[in-house]
Design an enzyme around this catalytic site. Structure first.
Site, mmCIF file in Angstrom:
data_model
loop_
_atom_site.group_PDB
_atom_site.id
_atom_site.type_symbol
_atom_site.label_atom_id
_atom_site.label_comp_id
_atom_site.label_asym_id
_atom_site.label_seq_id
_atom_site.Cartn_x
_atom_site.Cartn_y
_atom_site.Cartn_z
ATOM 1 N N TYR A 91 -11.793 -1.677 1.013
ATOM 2 C CA TYR A 91 -11.614 -1.316 2.428
ATOM 3 C C TYR A 91 -10.317 -0.540 2.639
ATOM 4 C CZ TYR A 91 -7.833 -4.252 4.309
ATOM 5 O OH TYR A 91 -6.612 -4.785 4.615
ATOM 6 N N ARG A 92 -9.493 -0.414 1.610
ATOM 7 C CA ARG A 92 -8.141 0.116 1.798
ATOM 8 C C ARG A 92 -7.542 0.370 0.425
ATOM 9 N NH1 ARG A 92 -4.085 -3.621 5.389
ATOM 10 N NH2 ARG A 92 -2.405 -2.163 5.771
ATOM 11 N N TYR A 112 0.818 -1.221 0.000
ATOM 12 C CA TYR A 112 0.000 0.000 0.000
ATOM 13 C C TYR A 112 0.852 1.272 0.000
ATOM 14 C CZ TYR A 112 -3.870 -3.205 0.876
ATOM 15 O OH TYR A 112 -4.795 -4.216 0.766
#
Lengths: 529, 529
Positions: B472-473, B95
């Site tokens: 969600y991310r 991420y």
């Protein structure tokens, strides 16, 4: 249209200005849904502990029927700077009912918004509006054959949303209502409508399935606060188990409390017992069976020997543990053996249990909550002391250790006795904490008793704080006082809460004073003695 | 003191101004903890999917050692308007690692604050600082004989706080990290230090025991956000069980996914299976055993027949369900029978399971996480495609129904193939939702592959949103794009998020752009293509 007599005005609002606001609201919701004068009786604190609480009086009440009506109401309130006090239905009498913290506020009563919008059997959830009670939802599930249970709080007439927002709790494996909430629709003070979590995805499929969503999660911020008006809420429901066991264990020594908590905690932590088990004090258990006058009619709190005699006569334990096991019979049996083995170590503990098929109704009274059936039996407490029964609750969080539980119990019992109140209480068991609930029961027609109940609560909060404990909730009259116990870094939490408040509600129209949070416009109203 | 070469400056900050800020920070944390130039390599995105991600470069990094140092750093940042990008340790490479969203931000790296402040065996919790990794906490518990398990995420080197704040998840019964978080200490942009929940009670006993506290609860608001710097966090730990079973069930038909999810959901809902069970795609399972070149070296995604041949050769299922049962042996056995009965209905499903004593180490590799043992085996995926292995993850929330899972899987597999990527993924099972995780694996030295991975992610997010699903991310490069999918009421959620942001951080110094939330000062930087 208004009742005769003196009209209460919102603070700082002139009569003509208020008339304009009322006229505008009448055109929005219909005049039959704008209540004034005598029609405001349901919006007074029904128990009003002490003279201060009796003064929490609304100027009017509005009963909107939709989100659009709420948005229109907010426009008027913002323009005229009229504070609104939101209640879902306002049925928790122990904390103030539907009465507002700031006298003269207009109650925004959401009881007409009472649709059950969705129930999903597979994914085990419901989506409801604020006017839906636990009775309503329970009956709906039964009538439509949904294999799901509600988790009822002590009084089944409460709003599902209202109870959850105040972080009420129940008795089954879904006892932590805040933890089983999933997805909200909230109207902010500026009229903006937000759907939290996955509700931001339009025509989405996960609003009631995954709590946080993407980015910060705001749901918990809308609980016990005045940041918005929750108009829809998802909640997870427990799939009806194939069978369940309701167990009671009676303990006969006051100090057994310590052992009970020490034995229960590991069983809760490893999920042998998954429900919010209750350690009920003997006097509370006895109060459901016979009135106080039968045992004692002297002054002050009931003496220890009278309590002992009563418990013996009624066959009730000094502490009575109520627990439930859910699942297929073979697992219930295996877990019950573990429970029996664990509590069998306490001298004179007497155990009883009954297993039911999943769709059978329990035959006992007080245990129905553990089988997901709402009840109103908690109201029996009002008969305990005689007169016009009322109560106010002290509800500190207790670490789930025997030492802490015994310490809190003795502290509360002693202080209550010194104010002339019996220890009417118990502990509801989370895994790592207990909700310790003590009810000061009084005759609301007895001014002295009523006032002393409020004084007692303040004393208990000070005692608790000095010992390192804090309350999870409070009556209107003590909201500021309870908040003031949270002193870390000179009250940093309340500073944060009020910074957020001012950002979301610059005119300060939503529930000023709720849980001690005052908007800038009303900050001078903070007060406690 | 700075490295040679061109210095990156924070946006809108002149060179002299930045020098002043650096000098002030050096006097606060010591010059060895102010990193510049070549020392900033660990603060670049290690996988950098596409050219845009390669541009997320910090101007400096600070490594404070205490809350007081953080407060002093904030004073300087507020004065000089220098944006700070906070990371606990920045170890989630999928991420963006420790790289900032806003180029030129100064990374505030908390890895030096790495104390384990408290572990409580009875109440089963820990209180940690941001620099503590899952390995650290696990080793500490073992070394000091605490009968508690951590719940490790895929990569054990991650920060406990960092992973929890980003809502990472693991594999045991405590797999939902956000749900097992209890109590935070947070430094706000203005330097105010808040303790959430019961942490407001000084010298209190329940900070790590009861999540909400009194009044609104803010913890979840500090997750995936830029509202504060979390400096301490409580987390609940799973008591080591007396025994555990690790089970694997292999399924041999691609479309078995539907049945698996339909069978698993009720077992998760009734807590027969309490852990975050994983439905692992065959290719992901196979990648742990042999590299891709052994099976396929043509262009584009690996064809279905090559995948089938590989799975057959390796004895791996098309889907592989990994689950765990914890508890006393008699309960494990009873629950395992239920599991076997339930999945025995799927044709050709092959089951294996092994039961261990609670303190025994599992002998299999990938299952160690389910026994609470952190690992780095997830990094094996980097070898799959060859070259300088990297990946970026697509992580939509999937309702826990067979129809939804199959739909998401086919959607992702098809779109990935059209961009030349294999379906490397699986589903981790909550009770009502699944975390669907797909990794686009690429060679980061191959500019085209790298760029296509970022393009693929955007396409997947659009596909998902059109079908009613949301992520969600997200990686840095897609944070705005992912946020923009949450369109309900014209993005009401993001409006709320940015209203709160501006109230708490008026100068906009904390992590601008995090999860698509931009402070007023930097709102013009929002962008996606």
């Amino acid at each position: 249209m208004s009742a005769p007599g003196i009209r209460m005005l919102p603070p700082g609002v002139a009569s003509a200005q208020f008339e304009r606001a009322l006229a505008a609201w009448q055109s929005i919701v219909g005049s039959e849904h704008v209540l004034e004068g005598a029609a405001l009786t349901p919006y007074l604190d029904p128990f009003a502990p002490g003279p201060e609480a009796a003064g929490f009086v609304p100027s009017a009440a509005l009963q909107p029927g939709s989100v659009e009506e709420i948005r229109a109401i907010l426009r008027v309130a913002n323009e005229q700077r009229v504070p609104l006090w939101t209640v879902s239905t306002g049925r928790n009498y122990a904390y103030g009912g539907a009465a507002p913290r700031l006298t003269g506020s207009v109650v925004l009563d959401l009881q007409r918004m009472n649709r059950i919008l969705e129930v999903d059997d597979k994914l085990a959830y419901a989506l409801v509006e604020p006017g839906v009670s636990y009775f309503d939802l329970h009956n709906y599930l039964r009538e439509h054959g949904h294999p799901l249970w509600v988790d009822p709080p002590a009084a089944g007439w409460g709003s599902v949303i209202g109870n959850t927002l105040e972080r009420g709790f129940g008795y089954t494996a879904y006892g932590d209502h805040a933890a089983t909430q999933c997805g909200m629709e909230v109207v902010l003070a500026n009229g903006d409508v937000v759907r939290t979590g996955m509700g931001g995805i339009e025509i989405g499929h996960a609003w009631q399935l995954y709590q946080p969503g993407y980015g910060p999660s705001f749901d918990a911020m809308f609980m016990q606060s005045n940041y918005g008006i929750v108009t829809k809420m998802g909640l997870w429901l427990m799939p009806a188990p194939p069978a369940y066991l309701l167990g009671e264990i009676q303990f006969h020594d006051e100090r057994d409390l310590e052992a009970i908590v020490e034995i229960l905690r590991p069983l809760r932590l490893d999920e042998t017992i998954r429900n919010y088990a209750v350690i009920e004090g003997g006097l509370r258990r006895a109060a459901g069976l016979a009135p106080r006058t039968q045992w004692y009619d002297g002054p002050g709190a009931m003496p220890d020997d009278a309590v002992d005699a009563m418990l013996k006569k009624l066959g009730v334990g000094y502490w009575n543990l109520h627990y439930a096991l859910y699942g297929p019979p073979e697992l219930i049996e295996a877990r019950q053996k573990i429970v029996q083995r664990a509590f069998g170590t306490v001298p004179r503990a007497s155990m009883s249990a009954k297993t039911y098929a999943g769709d059978a109704q329990p035959t006992g009274g007080g245990d129905r909550n553990q089988a997901g059936i709402p009840a109103m039996t908690a109201f029996r407490m009002l008969d305990w002391r005689g007169g016009a029964g009322a109560h106010i609750d002290f509800s500190p969080i207790c670490p789930a250790t025997g030492v802490d539980a015994l310490r809190q119990y003795l502290m509360v019992k002693g202080r209550a006795a010194s104010y002339g109140f019996d220890y009417y209480g118990g502990f509801t068991a989370g895994a790592r904490h207990l909700h310790h609930i003590f009810a000061a029961i009084f005759d609301r027609n007895d001014a002295q008793q009523s006032e002393r109940s409020a004084d007692l609560l303040r004393a208990l909060m000070s005692d608790a704080r000095a010992a390192g404990y804090g309350e999870y909730r409070s009556h209107l009259v003590h909201m500021d006082y309870a908040a003031a116990q949270y002193t870390f870094n000179d009250g940093a939490m309340l500073r944060l809460a009020e910074t957020v408040k001012d950002a979301l509600d610059p005119a300060g129209i939503l529930s000023p004073g709720k849980q001690g949070i005052w908007p800038k416009a009303w900050r001078g109203q903070r007060g406690y003695t």
